[in-house]
Design an enzyme around this catalytic site. Sequence first.
Site, PDB file in Angstrom:
ATOM      1  N   GLY A   1       0.288 -59.320 -33.870  1.00  0.00           N
ATOM      2  CA  GLY A   1       0.405 -59.393 -35.359  1.00  0.00           C
ATOM      3  C   GLY A   1      -0.722 -60.649 -35.778  1.00  0.00           C
TER       4      GLY A   1
ATOM      5  N   ARG B   1      10.948 -67.200 -34.802  1.00  0.00           N
ATOM      6  CA  ARG B   1      11.812 -66.469 -33.963  1.00  0.00           C
ATOM      7  C   ARG B   1      12.744 -67.339 -33.042  1.00  0.00           C
ATOM      8  NH1 ARG B   1       8.105 -63.283 -32.967  1.00  0.00           N
ATOM      9  NH2 ARG B   1       8.610 -62.031 -34.568  1.00  0.00           N
TER      10      ARG B   1
ATOM     11  N   ASP C   1      14.216 -59.314 -37.457  1.00  0.00           N
ATOM     12  CA  ASP C   1      13.156 -59.013 -38.424  1.00  0.00           C
ATOM     13  C   ASP C   1      12.303 -59.906 -39.082  1.00  0.00           C
ATOM     14  OD1 ASP C   1      12.296 -56.211 -39.334  1.00  0.00           O
ATOM     15  OD2 ASP C   1      12.448 -57.085 -41.482  1.00  0.00           O
TER      16      ASP C   1
HETATM   17  P1  ITT Z   1      10.352 -54.401 -34.556  1.00  0.00           P
HETATM   18  O1  ITT Z   1      10.281 -52.760 -33.978  1.00  0.00           O
HETATM   19  O2  ITT Z   1      11.184 -55.143 -34.024  1.00  0.00           O
HETATM   20  O3  ITT Z   1      10.638 -53.978 -35.828  1.00  0.00           O
HETATM   21  P2  ITT Z   1       7.777 -55.307 -35.566  1.00  0.00           P
HETATM   22  O4  ITT Z   1       6.372 -55.250 -34.868  1.00  0.00           O
HETATM   23  O5  ITT Z   1       7.608 -54.011 -36.623  1.00  0.00           O
HETATM   24  O6  ITT Z   1       8.777 -54.735 -34.423  1.00  0.00           O
HETATM   25  P3  ITT Z   1       8.720 -56.979 -37.601  1.00  0.00           P
HETATM   26  O7  ITT Z   1       9.150 -55.958 -38.418  1.00  0.00           O
HETATM   27  O8  ITT Z   1       9.772 -58.290 -37.129  1.00  0.00           O
HETATM   28  O9  ITT Z   1       8.281 -56.586 -36.087  1.00  0.00           O
HETATM   29  O10 ITT Z   1       7.460 -57.735 -37.856  1.00  0.00           O
HETATM   30  C1  ITT Z   1       6.615 -57.228 -39.029  1.00  0.00           C
HETATM   31  C2  ITT Z   1       5.249 -57.812 -38.887  1.00  0.00           C
HETATM   32  O11 ITT Z   1       5.107 -58.987 -39.016  1.00  0.00           O
HETATM   33  C3  ITT Z   1       4.725 -57.448 -37.281  1.00  0.00           C
HETATM   34  O12 ITT Z   1       4.117 -56.250 -37.033  1.00  0.00           O
HETATM   35  C4  ITT Z   1       3.644 -58.707 -37.384  1.00  0.00           C
HETATM   36  O13 ITT Z   1       2.274 -58.081 -37.959  1.00  0.00           O
HETATM   37  C5  ITT Z   1       4.233 -59.852 -38.147  1.00  0.00           C
HETATM   38  N1  ITT Z   1       4.829 -60.819 -37.361  1.00  0.00           N
HETATM   39  C6  ITT Z   1       6.155 -60.841 -37.245  1.00  0.00           C
HETATM   40  N2  ITT Z   1       6.320 -62.014 -36.582  1.00  0.00           N
HETATM   41  C7  ITT Z   1       5.282 -62.418 -35.936  1.00  0.00           C
HETATM   42  C8  ITT Z   1       4.930 -63.372 -35.290  1.00  0.00           C
HETATM   43  O14 ITT Z   1       5.543 -64.107 -34.312  1.00  0.00           O
HETATM   44  N3  ITT Z   1       3.459 -63.466 -34.895  1.00  0.00           N
HETATM   45  C9  ITT Z   1       2.778 -62.852 -35.558  1.00  0.00           C
HETATM   46  N4  ITT Z   1       2.807 -61.844 -36.496  1.00  0.00           N
HETATM   47  C10 ITT Z   1       4.347 -61.722 -36.704  1.00  0.00           C
END
Ligand code: ITT
Length: 192
Positions: A147, A175, A71
């Site tokens: 993202g 990550r 997460d």
């Molecule tokens: P899961 O199904 O694994 O939960 P997710 O896309 O919702 O996938 P996260 O909850 O870990 O992933 O991340 C929440 C948000 O934070 C994600 O939708 C991105 O907008 C942002 N984020 C997380 N890691 C990022 C990264 O490496 N680069 C850019 N944005 C990131």
Amino acid sequence: MRDTCNYKLYFITNNVHKVEEVKLVAREYSICIEQAAAPKIEIQSNDLEPIAINAAIKAYSSLRKPVLVEDAGLFIESLNGFPGPYSSYVFKTIGIKGVIKLLNGIQDRRAYFKSVVVIIAPPAFIIEEGIVYGVIASQPRGNKGFGFDPIFIPEGLKHTFAELSIVEKNMYSHRAIAVRKAFTRLRDILKI
Ligand code: ITT
């Protein structure tokens, strides 16, 4: 390319970009990653850790196979850490443009990405975190990644994450830092 793997982990996520990033790191440890769909509902918390732990326990209970949950969130200093654990919602609602607007006229552009990784692979129960510091760009740049990548410039670089290849992003990212720590511990505990 086929991976030679000593060990298989099920990565519980709906985000294919995260899978691509983690697969490349896992290869360094001869660990194979298989994506498994995550339930849409996560618990809500002001911290990433309880969210990841809860999701990993739920996934292990139903799958009964070694699982990895990760997460992550973007924490902006001048907004007291917002959006943090709410990054996914903020990305879906106001998006990158909305975040840039929120920072309009604010000099302090410092931000960090944080990742929490949980692996349940009995007898291993591993929790690790990774942080990358940087700044929020004034305009989005680059079309790689996902993202908030187009607006995050890691410390020491001029490029945003979205201008880097996965291999390059993995040299700096929250990550990659978290999963490397977690895989090192997994290798030690399971002797793989
Ligand atoms: P899961 O199904 O694994 O939960 P997710 O896309 O919702 O996938 P996260 O909850 O870990 O992933 O991340 C929440 C948000 O934070 C994600 O939708 C991105 O907008 C942002 N984020 C997380 N890691 C990022 C990264 O490496 N680069 C850019 N944005 C990131």
